[in-house]
Design a protein around this motif. Structure first.
Motif, PDB file in Angstrom:
ATOM      1  N   ASP A  76       0.878  -1.201  -0.065  1.00  0.00           N
ATOM      2  CA  ASP A  76      -0.148   0.164  -0.043  1.00  0.00           C
ATOM      3  C   ASP A  76       1.064   1.338  -0.060  1.00  0.00           C
ATOM      4  O   ASP A  76       1.896   1.218   0.858  1.00  0.00           O
ATOM      5  CB  ASP A  76      -1.005   0.078   1.142  1.00  0.00           C
ATOM      6  N   PRO A  77       0.484   2.233  -0.939  1.00  0.00           N
ATOM      7  CA  PRO A  77       1.386   3.352  -0.995  1.00  0.00           C
ATOM      8  C   PRO A  77       1.295   4.186   0.366  1.00  0.00           C
ATOM      9  O   PRO A  77      -0.026   4.373   0.981  1.00  0.00           O
ATOM     10  CB  PRO A  77       0.564   4.260  -2.157  1.00  0.00           C
ATOM     11  N   GLN A  78       2.363   4.702   0.934  1.00  0.00           N
ATOM     12  CA  GLN A  78       2.326   5.637   2.030  1.00  0.00           C
ATOM     13  C   GLN A  78       2.655   7.109   1.621  1.00  0.00           C
ATOM     14  O   GLN A  78       1.911   7.940   2.064  1.00  0.00           O
ATOM     15  CB  GLN A  78       3.613   5.219   2.899  1.00  0.00           C
ATOM     16  N   LEU A  79       3.370   7.465   0.490  1.00  0.00           N
ATOM     17  CA  LEU A  79       3.634   8.597   0.034  1.00  0.00           C
ATOM     18  C   LEU A  79       3.657   8.575  -1.422  1.00  0.00           C
ATOM     19  O   LEU A  79       4.088   7.653  -1.930  1.00  0.00           O
ATOM     20  CB  LEU A  79       4.896   9.343   0.654  1.00  0.00           C
ATOM     21  N   ARG A  80       3.098   9.533  -2.253  1.00  0.00           N
ATOM     22  CA  ARG A  80       3.284   9.709  -3.744  1.00  0.00           C
ATOM     23  C   ARG A  80       4.044  11.171  -4.023  1.00  0.00           C
ATOM     24  O   ARG A  80       3.474  11.935  -3.308  1.00  0.00           O
ATOM     25  CB  ARG A  80       2.113   9.420  -4.325  1.00  0.00           C
ATOM     26  N   MET A  81       4.623  11.259  -5.092  1.00  0.00           N
ATOM     27  CA  MET A  81       5.062  12.419  -5.534  1.00  0.00           C
ATOM     28  C   MET A  81       5.378  12.673  -7.028  1.00  0.00           C
ATOM     29  O   MET A  81       6.049  11.452  -7.464  1.00  0.00           O
ATOM     30  CB  MET A  81       6.593  12.696  -4.701  1.00  0.00           C
ATOM     31  N   SER A  82       4.791  13.574  -7.710  1.00  0.00           N
ATOM     32  CA  SER A  82       5.127  13.791  -9.014  1.00  0.00           C
ATOM     33  C   SER A  82       6.231  15.009  -9.198  1.00  0.00           C
ATOM     34  O   SER A  82       6.028  16.069  -8.188  1.00  0.00           O
ATOM     35  CB  SER A  82       3.792  14.103  -9.712  1.00  0.00           C
ATOM     36  N   GLY A  83       7.204  14.723 -10.131  1.00  0.00           N
ATOM     37  CA  GLY A  83       8.094  15.959 -10.288  1.00  0.00           C
ATOM     38  C   GLY A  83       8.968  15.573 -11.271  1.00  0.00           C
ATOM     39  O   GLY A  83       8.714  14.976 -12.407  1.00  0.00           O
ATOM     40  N   ARG A  84      10.344  15.872 -10.948  1.00  0.00           N
ATOM     41  CA  ARG A  84      11.539  15.379 -11.939  1.00  0.00           C
ATOM     42  C   ARG A  84      12.607  14.744 -11.408  1.00  0.00           C
ATOM     43  O   ARG A  84      12.907  15.088 -10.100  1.00  0.00           O
ATOM     44  CB  ARG A  84      12.071  16.944 -12.561  1.00  0.00           C
ATOM     45  N   TYR A  85      13.188  13.822 -11.965  1.00  0.00           N
ATOM     46  CA  TYR A  85      14.547  13.238 -11.723  1.00  0.00           C
ATOM     47  C   TYR A  85      15.619  13.927 -12.146  1.00  0.00           C
ATOM     48  O   TYR A  85      15.530  14.211 -13.128  1.00  0.00           O
ATOM     49  CB  TYR A  85      14.170  11.839 -12.086  1.00  0.00           C
ATOM     50  N   HIS A  86      16.500  14.364 -11.426  1.00  0.00           N
ATOM     51  CA  HIS A  86      17.689  15.344 -11.951  1.00  0.00           C
ATOM     52  C   HIS A  86      18.965  14.572 -11.996  1.00  0.00           C
ATOM     53  O   HIS A  86      19.920  15.182 -12.254  1.00  0.00           O
ATOM     54  CB  HIS A  86      17.758  16.485 -10.951  1.00  0.00           C
ATOM     55  N   GLY A  87      19.030  13.314 -11.788  1.00  0.00           N
ATOM     56  CA  GLY A  87      20.011  12.459 -11.649  1.00  0.00           C
ATOM     57  C   GLY A  87      20.676  11.794 -10.455  1.00  0.00           C
ATOM     58  O   GLY A  87      19.990  12.187  -9.355  1.00  0.00           O
ATOM     59  N   SER A  88      21.692  11.117 -10.712  1.00  0.00           N
ATOM     60  CA  SER A  88      22.323  10.417  -9.434  1.00  0.00           C
ATOM     61  C   SER A  88      23.801  10.584  -9.401  1.00  0.00           C
ATOM     62  O   SER A  88      24.312  10.471 -10.321  1.00  0.00           O
ATOM     63  CB  SER A  88      21.976   8.747  -9.503  1.00  0.00           C
ATOM     64  N   THR A  89      24.440  10.600  -8.233  1.00  0.00           N
ATOM     65  CA  THR A  89      25.916  10.686  -8.123  1.00  0.00           C
ATOM     66  C   THR A  89      26.410   9.638  -7.042  1.00  0.00           C
ATOM     67  O   THR A  89      25.639   9.038  -6.276  1.00  0.00           O
ATOM     68  CB  THR A  89      26.325  12.184  -7.813  1.00  0.00           C
ATOM     69  N   THR A  90      27.655   9.537  -7.157  1.00  0.00           N
ATOM     70  CA  THR A  90      28.406   8.739  -5.776  1.00  0.00           C
ATOM     71  C   THR A  90      27.850   9.497  -4.648  1.00  0.00           C
ATOM     72  O   THR A  90      27.974  10.823  -4.550  1.00  0.00           O
ATOM     73  CB  THR A  90      29.720   8.741  -5.970  1.00  0.00           C
ATOM     74  N   ALA A  91      27.428   8.965  -3.540  1.00  0.00           N
ATOM     75  CA  ALA A  91      27.021   9.491  -2.314  1.00  0.00           C
ATOM     76  C   ALA A  91      28.025  10.380  -1.831  1.00  0.00           C
ATOM     77  O   ALA A  91      29.076  10.067  -1.777  1.00  0.00           O
ATOM     78  CB  ALA A  91      26.637   8.528  -1.436  1.00  0.00           C
ATOM     79  N   GLY A  92      27.460  11.806  -1.551  1.00  0.00           N
ATOM     80  CA  GLY A  92      28.563  12.815  -0.841  1.00  0.00           C
ATOM     81  C   GLY A  92      29.318  13.311  -1.915  1.00  0.00           C
ATOM     82  O   GLY A  92      30.166  14.373  -1.580  1.00  0.00           O
ATOM     83  N   GLN A  93      29.203  13.046  -3.472  1.00  0.00           N
ATOM     84  CA  GLN A  93      30.106  13.670  -4.226  1.00  0.00           C
ATOM     85  C   GLN A  93      29.109  14.117  -5.191  1.00  0.00           C
ATOM     86  O   GLN A  93      28.859  13.446  -6.274  1.00  0.00           O
ATOM     87  CB  GLN A  93      31.082  12.720  -4.836  1.00  0.00           C
ATOM     88  N   TRP A  94      28.712  15.303  -5.125  1.00  0.00           N
ATOM     89  CA  TRP A  94      27.405  15.818  -6.090  1.00  0.00           C
ATOM     90  C   TRP A  94      27.869  15.987  -7.360  1.00  0.00           C
ATOM     91  O   TRP A  94      26.868  16.337  -8.156  1.00  0.00           O
ATOM     92  CB  TRP A  94      26.790  17.152  -5.432  1.00  0.00           C
ATOM     93  N   LEU A  95      28.910  16.055  -7.823  1.00  0.00           N
ATOM     94  CA  LEU A  95      29.504  16.214  -9.310  1.00  0.00           C
ATOM     95  C   LEU A  95      29.884  14.737 -10.105  1.00  0.00           C
ATOM     96  O   LEU A  95      30.140  15.071 -11.161  1.00  0.00           O
ATOM     97  CB  LEU A  95      30.498  17.450  -9.273  1.00  0.00           C
ATOM     98  N   ASP A  96      30.013  13.718  -9.287  1.00  0.00           N
ATOM     99  CA  ASP A  96      30.253  12.593  -9.748  1.00  0.00           C
ATOM    100  C   ASP A  96      29.101  11.925 -10.351  1.00  0.00           C
ATOM    101  O   ASP A  96      28.685  10.901  -9.617  1.00  0.00           O
ATOM    102  CB  ASP A  96      31.059  11.754  -8.614  1.00  0.00           C
TER     103      ASP A  96
END
Length: 204
Positions: A76-96
């Motif tokens: 069962d859904p607890q939360l829903r959200m519509s929006g944009r996915y902006h990408g993924s990086t290595t954790a803690g390294q926002w430009l990697d």
């Protein structure tokens, strides 16, 4: 002796000026066309280099396992959200930036949180699922993978994919929804890693 302007000489001079002006116009257009062609070639070269760099980065990240897919019965859904996915990086390294398996592709997104994890549905890009056991928390931030927003304008979910710890950035169409996701995912991560005192007491 009085000089007289001959009509033929006047016409010849006018024709010469007209020919010179026409030659100058042609030369200007040739120079402009040359500049435009040169600019287009530079743009094409930059695009090609970016594309090759993207492919090279994807090759380096080829050891990442395939993205998990949502279970047939996610709960069962607890939360829903519509929006944009902006990408993924290595954790803690926002430009990697991570580009393997389509994680570098920005897109619209539908997020759904259930007891089993977070479902990430992306029209036009690969969907994936973050199992609850792989969630490592969430926070509000302002930038990821070259995208900078206002302070707190980005929901960043930290999760584990194989041996890699990843930050994935999302922005809701309604930014006021972000804190609820941070609270829910932080609580979920705490429950996964720190059993309650009640449970510990029962085991004793």
């Amino acid at each position: 002796m009085t000089s007289v302007n001959h009509p033929v000489a006047g016409l010849a001079g006018f024709a010469g000026l007209a020919a010179e002006q026409k030659s100058q116009d042609v030369t200007d257009w040739a120079a402009r066309i040359g500049w435009v062609v040169g600019l287009l070639l530079v743009i094409a070269l930059v695009y090609w280099l970016m594309r090759e760099g993207w492919k090279w980065r994807g090759t380096l990240q080829g050891d990442l396992p395939e993205l998990p897919q949502a279970p047939s019965e996610p709960g069962d859904p607890q939360l829903r959200m519509s929006g944009r996915y902006h990408g993924s990086t290595t954790a803690g390294q926002w430009l990697d930036r991570i580009v393997a398996h389509g994680l570098g592709t920005r897109s619209r997104v539908e997020l759904t949180l259930t007891d089993q994890g977070v479902s990430v549905v992306r029209p036009g890009a690969q969907d994936f699922f973050i199992p609850a056991a792989e969630l490592r928390g969430a926070r509000l931030d302002k930038g990821i993978a070259g995208k900078v927003l206002a302070e707190g304008g980005l929901l960043v979910i930290t999760w584990q994919l194989g041996e890699k710890l990843i930050d994935s950035g999302f922005r809701s169409d309604h930014a006021a929804e972000h804190p609820a996701w941070v609270d829910a995912l932080t609580t979920s991560d705490s429950d996964q890693n720190h059993p309650s005192n009640q449970t510990e007491g029962a085991e004793r």
